[in-house]
Design an enzyme around this catalytic site. Structure first.
Site, PDB file in Angstrom:
ATOM      1  N   SER A 163      41.645  -6.014 -22.851  1.00 33.67           N
ATOM      2  CA  SER A 163      41.019  -5.076 -21.917  1.00 33.67           C
ATOM      3  C   SER A 163      39.919  -4.271 -22.585  1.00 33.67           C
ATOM      4  CB  SER A 163      42.058  -4.108 -21.355  1.00 33.67           C
ATOM      5  OG  SER A 163      43.144  -4.809 -20.822  1.00 33.67           O
TER       6      SER A 163
HETATM    7  N1  SAH Z   1      47.559  -6.124 -23.359  1.00 33.37           N
HETATM    8  C1  SAH Z   1      46.704  -7.269 -23.640  1.00 33.37           C
HETATM    9  C2  SAH Z   1      45.869  -7.706 -22.456  1.00 33.37           C
HETATM   10  C3  SAH Z   1      46.681  -8.375 -21.437  1.00 33.37           C
HETATM   11  S1  SAH Z   1      45.859  -9.487 -20.337  1.00 33.37           S
HETATM   12  C4  SAH Z   1      45.822  -7.019 -24.837  1.00 33.37           C
HETATM   13  O1  SAH Z   1      45.881  -5.931 -25.449  1.00 33.37           O
HETATM   14  O2  SAH Z   1      45.090  -7.937 -25.217  1.00 33.37           O
HETATM   15  C5  SAH Z   1      47.289  -9.865 -19.353  1.00 33.37           C
HETATM   16  C6  SAH Z   1      48.315 -10.716 -20.065  1.00 33.37           C
HETATM   17  O3  SAH Z   1      49.466 -10.775 -19.231  1.00 33.37           O
HETATM   18  C7  SAH Z   1      47.852 -12.139 -20.292  1.00 33.37           C
HETATM   19  O4  SAH Z   1      48.020 -12.461 -21.637  1.00 33.37           O
HETATM   20  C8  SAH Z   1      48.782 -12.966 -19.410  1.00 33.37           C
HETATM   21  O5  SAH Z   1      49.081 -14.240 -19.942  1.00 33.37           O
HETATM   22  C9  SAH Z   1      50.010 -12.074 -19.361  1.00 33.37           C
HETATM   23  N2  SAH Z   1      50.893 -12.324 -18.220  1.00 33.37           N
HETATM   24  C10 SAH Z   1      50.559 -12.713 -16.963  1.00 33.37           C
HETATM   25  N3  SAH Z   1      51.657 -12.834 -16.196  1.00 33.37           N
HETATM   26  C11 SAH Z   1      52.716 -12.506 -16.981  1.00 33.37           C
HETATM   27  C12 SAH Z   1      54.123 -12.436 -16.768  1.00 33.37           C
HETATM   28  N4  SAH Z   1      54.675 -12.739 -15.576  1.00 33.37           N
HETATM   29  N5  SAH Z   1      54.912 -12.045 -17.798  1.00 33.37           N
HETATM   30  C13 SAH Z   1      54.374 -11.747 -19.016  1.00 33.37           C
HETATM   31  N6  SAH Z   1      53.060 -11.805 -19.280  1.00 33.37           N
HETATM   32  C14 SAH Z   1      52.234 -12.165 -18.279  1.00 33.37           C
END
Ligand code: SAH
Length: 277
Positions: free
Chosen positions: A66
């Protein structure tokens, strides 16, 4: 070193624009090496105030690190304290997990759940290489939280959700905080910071945001589950900003929630009473 200088510039910019007020949060941004979590980007791009895609298909972005100002605003709502037990949903690059670990300190514990096996593996490797040994990366569906290490003082969801899951309710300590990017079907997506007071979640701050969806939980809202006192409020929703949200478990929701809210949205797990500006 270029990266140290870029971090200082980033912290100065975040303070200037008002994304960061808290010294501990500024301190975390000043030490966590963001460029290590996005090795394909230049150091300059890694410290720009932008999101960077880290996994995508032809059709959509599945994961991105993000934008620093968005992370900062969510951390300000989360208020991690030294010694906290923290659950993150959506590890992605692992960068936010490293910030959380820095804020929770040596006595703290961070569990971060990631659904994509390759991303979980990658984040685990970078976090270990950078010495973040209070972070545990778990591969799985974050909608179920991670009961083995519950209860948590703080839960932060970094993917868009239409609901607050039963598991998050069960795993959040009373008095604890949860920050979650919510789209409950009223138009718009908001990262809402809540404090838990017994059976209620009360919002303490709300930030406009844009996240990738939580995979496996993208079902559409049935229109019949939105209640308002008047049709005018119902149709005014898209032009209004959310001022406050009170949430309760749907099985405990009662019709008098409408006395204190402009709109009530009943999702399968949680019912949200929303107040507009
Ligand atoms: N916090 C992260 C950014 C997250 S982007 C950072 O600092 O880089 C959102 C993430 O959520 C992605 O990696 C995606 O694969 C994950 N995601 C999506 N659906 C999910 C689920 N049901 N359970 C766990 N992770 C999930």
């Amino acid at each position: 070193m270029e990266d140290a200088r870029r971090r200082e510039e980033l912290v100065a910019a975040l303070r200037r624009e008002g994304s960061v007020h808290d010294d501990a949060i500024a301190g975390a941004f000043a030490v966590v090496p963001r460029h290590r979590f996005v090795p394909d980007a230049s150091v300059r791009d890694a410290y720009a105030d932008r999101a960077i895609s880290i996994k995508s298909t032809d059709a959509e972005t599945l994961a991105s690190i993000s934008q620093p100002s968005m992370i900062a605003r969510m951390l300000e709502l989360l208020r991690v304290e030294p010694g906290n037990r923290v659950l993150e949903i959506g590890t992605g690059s692992g960068y936010n997990a490293a910030l959380l670990a820095t804020l929770a300190g040596e006595r703290g514990h961070v569990v971060s759940v990631e659904v994509e096996p390759d991303l979980a593996e990658r984040a685990r490797g970078i976090l270990a290489a950078c010495g973040y040994d209070t972070v545990e990366v778990v591969q799985g569906d974050g909608y179920a939280g991670y009961p083995a290490a519950a209860p948590y003082d703080r839960i932060v969801v970094t993917a868009r959700s239409g609901d607050v899951s039963r598991a998050w309710w069960e795993q959040l300590a009373d008095g604890g905080r949860i920050v979650v990017p919510l789209d409950v079907g009223l138009g718009g997506e908001y990262a809402v910071g809540f404090v838990r007071a017994g059976d209620e979640l009360r919002s303490v701050g709300i930030v406009h945001c844009l996240f990738v969806p939580l995979r496996g939980h993208e079902e559409e809202l049935e229109p019949a589950r939105i209640f308002t006192r008047s049709r005018a409020l119902r149709y005014g929703t898209r032009s209004r900003a959310v001022r406050g949200v009170v949430a309760v478990r749907t099985e405990r929701a009662s019709p008098d929630m409408l006395e204190h809210a402009d709109v009530v949205v009943a999702r399968p797990e949680t019912t949200f009473g929303v107040t507009w500006d």
